[in-house]
Design an enzyme around this catalytic site. Sequence first.
Site, PDB file in Angstrom:
ATOM      1  N   THR A 288     -13.789   2.189  27.517  1.00  0.00           N
ATOM      2  CA  THR A 288     -13.241   3.154  26.562  1.00  0.00           C
ATOM      3  C   THR A 288     -14.307   4.141  26.117  1.00  0.00           C
ATOM      4  OG1 THR A 288     -11.640   1.522  25.776  1.00  0.00           O
ATOM      5  CG2 THR A 288     -12.065   3.411  24.352  1.00  0.00           C
ATOM      6  N   GLU A 306     -21.616   2.202  20.523  1.00  0.00           N
ATOM      7  CA  GLU A 306     -22.068   0.803  20.569  1.00  0.00           C
ATOM      8  C   GLU A 306     -21.053   0.083  21.432  1.00  0.00           C
ATOM      9  OE1 GLU A 306     -21.915  -2.883  20.252  1.00  0.00           O
ATOM     10  OE2 GLU A 306     -21.385  -2.613  18.142  1.00  0.00           O
ATOM     11  N   CYS A 340     -20.157  -8.571  20.147  1.00  0.00           N
ATOM     12  CA  CYS A 340     -20.776  -7.801  21.226  1.00  0.00           C
ATOM     13  C   CYS A 340     -22.189  -8.280  21.528  1.00  0.00           C
ATOM     14  CB  CYS A 340     -20.774  -6.320  20.889  1.00  0.00           C
ATOM     15  SG  CYS A 340     -21.522  -5.951  19.296  1.00  0.00           S
TER      16      CYS A 340
END
Length: 535
Positions: A288, A306, A340
Amino acid sequence: MATCIWLRSCGARRLGSTFPGCRLRPRAGGLVPASGPAPGPAQLRCYAGGLAGLSAALLRTDSFVGGRWLPAAATFPVQDPASGAALGMVADCGVREARAAVRAAYEAFCRWREVSAKERSSLLRKWYNLMIQNKDDLARIITAESGKPLKEAHGEILYSAFFLEWFSEEARRVYGDIIYTPAKDRRALVLKQPXGVAAVITPWNFPSAMITRKVGAALAAGCTVVVKPAEDTPFSALALAELASQAGIPSGVYNVIPCSRKNAKEVGEAICTDPLVSKISFTGSTTTGKILLHHAANSVKRVSMELGGLAPFIVFDSANVDQAVAGAMASKFRNTGQTCVCSNQFLVQRGIHDAFVKAFAEAMKKNLRVGNGFEEGTTQGPLINEKAVEKVEKQVNDAVSKGATVVTGGKRHQLGKNFFEPTLLCNVTQDMLCTHEETFGPLAPVIKFDTEEEAIAIANAADVGLAGYFYSQDPAQIWRVAEQLEVGMVGVNEGLISSVECPFGGVKQSGLGREGSKYGIDEYLELKYVCYGGL
């Protein structure tokens, strides 16, 4: 106004048998839990029970644009990931609402950038204080919409609030420079000025902290924002809007436009291509992120990204096994592996391999408890949706088919379709999916290695580089490995590295820019050089 689907007249009839545990009732301005216990098995009840007594003002369902709560032409359901029950219907914003939000933010920016740094600091501090005052309610909202264990949700709210506190202080530290040029009759000034309207697109795994980490810096710098929260977790963003309003943040400075998964692509494109937007900040997948970078390129907007990671967790022979296991538990299983910076592959040197795997398995069995995020003692909640479970399941099946051994776990949990057992695999090889795809789930694959050079080569083979961890008691090795790992953040004998005071971000395809720390505010500031002549 959008309302809880359980009590919309037609929705109650249509959905009553499908979602028997959800018992919220509407009140002006938000959703309110109905009285009485939710029916159904305790472990699968709708999270409505955990929302009992919540402030109605915090449970908002409309968009927040220009300081007003505005409905949209359509709504979409937000679901409890533990049971699949619907928590409520939220405004499903489209391109029209997105453009209106950008214009509201731009109009507000023309005023907000003139507000003194001291006043911006004071308003951010008030927002922080309100978050602390409402921390219990905000935590329960996170648990309800994301499934995160309540203890972790409380931790996120504090972490989230601390970003507002930090940037309230940084707002008063935006300094420029005076440069003495070779020409005697000239002086050069360097000014730092707010960039403008920032489009902020945030993920579901930290639905509060990922907003304040961006918005705190933006507002401190003098920018205004349009926030598009993840479709799975819009309630946290809307609750923050209510508190921002209570804190006195001026109308249009903080705007929230929730939307469904169906509308997410076009809404994201609309705010990222709008000529009134000067800055894009995104946390989410690398795939994305690349799409948003393409949108930004057409008008050369400033971008912070990020993105995904594939964090290696390296255990060298000199490591303290108990410390390494404790770090592995913290790094891997926080938020059920849905972070993440979560360790994605465990590289363990041959001499310590067996001892580490044994101790890791024992720690998992002893300390991890799968359950409803509201239940005391739960450490592992549900994954966000069944697609996430399917990804973990696919990686486990792929690894086993190629020779990996399941040490513990390895399958879906009996609690429901969004639960998966915390899983440890050994005999893992680099041709398995789990070693080169970000898992985002409770799977810990262990790869055995022989030399330091081999471990570094495996770790650096990834095209992403967000975080990395390693355990060693050899000082020379610590310096070598810390410098050689191709990541933006390194944990040395430590599994939890996030802090508001430290720069967060990655290298390679893990993103651009840094968030938090004294560097975070620079992402929302432009440098302007002014030359004074004729002196």
